[in-house]
Design a protein around this motif. Sequence first.
Motif, short mmCIF file in Angstrom:
data_model
loop_
_atom_site.label_atom_id
_atom_site.label_comp_id
_atom_site.label_asym_id
_atom_site.label_seq_id
_atom_site.Cartn_x
_atom_site.Cartn_y
_atom_site.Cartn_z
N LEU A 178 0.85 -1.01 0.06
CA LEU A 178 -0.03 -0.01 0.06
C LEU A 178 0.90 1.23 -0.02
N GLU A 179 1.89 1.44 0.74
CA GLU A 179 3.09 2.34 0.63
C GLU A 179 3.55 2.58 -0.72
N GLU A 180 3.80 1.63 -1.49
CA GLU A 180 4.10 1.62 -2.84
C GLU A 180 3.07 2.01 -3.71
N ALA A 181 1.93 1.66 -3.50
CA ALA A 181 0.67 2.30 -4.33
C ALA A 181 0.64 3.71 -3.94
N ARG A 182 0.76 4.02 -3.03
CA ARG A 182 0.56 5.67 -2.53
C ARG A 182 1.85 6.35 -3.36
N ARG A 183 2.92 5.71 -3.29
CA ARG A 183 4.07 6.56 -4.05
C ARG A 183 3.98 6.71 -5.40
N GLN A 184 2.95 5.66 -5.96
CA GLN A 184 2.84 5.82 -7.53
C GLN A 184 1.50 6.58 -7.76
N GLY A 185 1.26 7.00 -6.88
CA GLY A 185 -0.25 7.96 -6.81
C GLY A 185 -1.48 7.12 -7.05
N ARG A 186 -1.59 6.07 -6.78
CA ARG A 186 -2.74 5.20 -6.86
C ARG A 186 -3.80 5.34 -5.79
N PRO A 187 -5.06 5.14 -5.94
CA PRO A 187 -6.03 5.42 -4.75
C PRO A 187 -5.75 4.11 -3.98
N THR A 188 -5.94 4.00 -2.62
CA THR A 188 -5.58 3.00 -1.68
C THR A 188 -6.96 2.80 -0.78
N ILE A 189 -7.20 1.74 -0.54
CA ILE A 189 -8.22 1.23 0.43
C ILE A 189 -7.84 0.41 1.49
N ILE A 228 -2.29 4.83 6.27
CA ILE A 228 -1.54 5.17 4.90
C ILE A 228 -2.53 5.09 3.78
N VAL A 229 -3.64 4.90 3.90
CA VAL A 229 -4.70 4.91 2.79
C VAL A 229 -5.73 5.71 2.60
N ASP A 230 -6.35 5.94 1.40
CA ASP A 230 -7.32 7.03 1.18
C ASP A 230 -8.61 6.74 1.99
N VAL A 231 -8.96 5.44 1.80
CA VAL A 231 -10.40 5.02 2.41
C VAL A 231 -10.01 3.75 3.54
#
Length: 163
Positions: free
Chosen positions: A103-114, A127-130
């Motif tokens: 999920l940290e990598e997803a955030r680094r890549q600017g992806r939405p996270t849940i 560390i997530v959006d939702v």
Amino acid sequence: MLLLDEIRQQPDALERCLAANLKATKRAHDLLNAAGHVVIAARGTSDNAARYAKYVWGSKLGLPVTLAAPSLDTRYAQPPQLAGAAVVGISQSGQSPDLVAVLEEARRQGRPTIAIVNDAESPLADIVDVVIPLHAGSEESVAATKSYTTSLLVAAMVTGNTD
């Protein structure tokens, strides 16, 4: 606490989860629908819930859904490119370093996270959006019961059909 006691607590846990998460699952639904595909990171019993989410989101939302290989991030330092993906972590504790890394990598890549997680104060939830808290209560037995069934409920709720 006996496993049977925790099994008997499931109806109350499901009721709490349903009542508390209508807005959060709607937000997750919107994030998933805006993405081209979904990547789910999970371990153990939560990985079984991820397989159900893969099926229900694929069939009800028409999205391709894959399961992450967290060792690509943690062991081999070769995270996949997540362009166009929404990334979901499913975890009872929200503490697993390999799931947090995905999920940290997803955030680094600017992806939405849940995060679908029983501990809304966990590193994963932070560390997530939702965050979709399971409200399952503590799991005292070895086998996850309430957090598993509430994870299944949340996966179904994210499809937008809460009837």
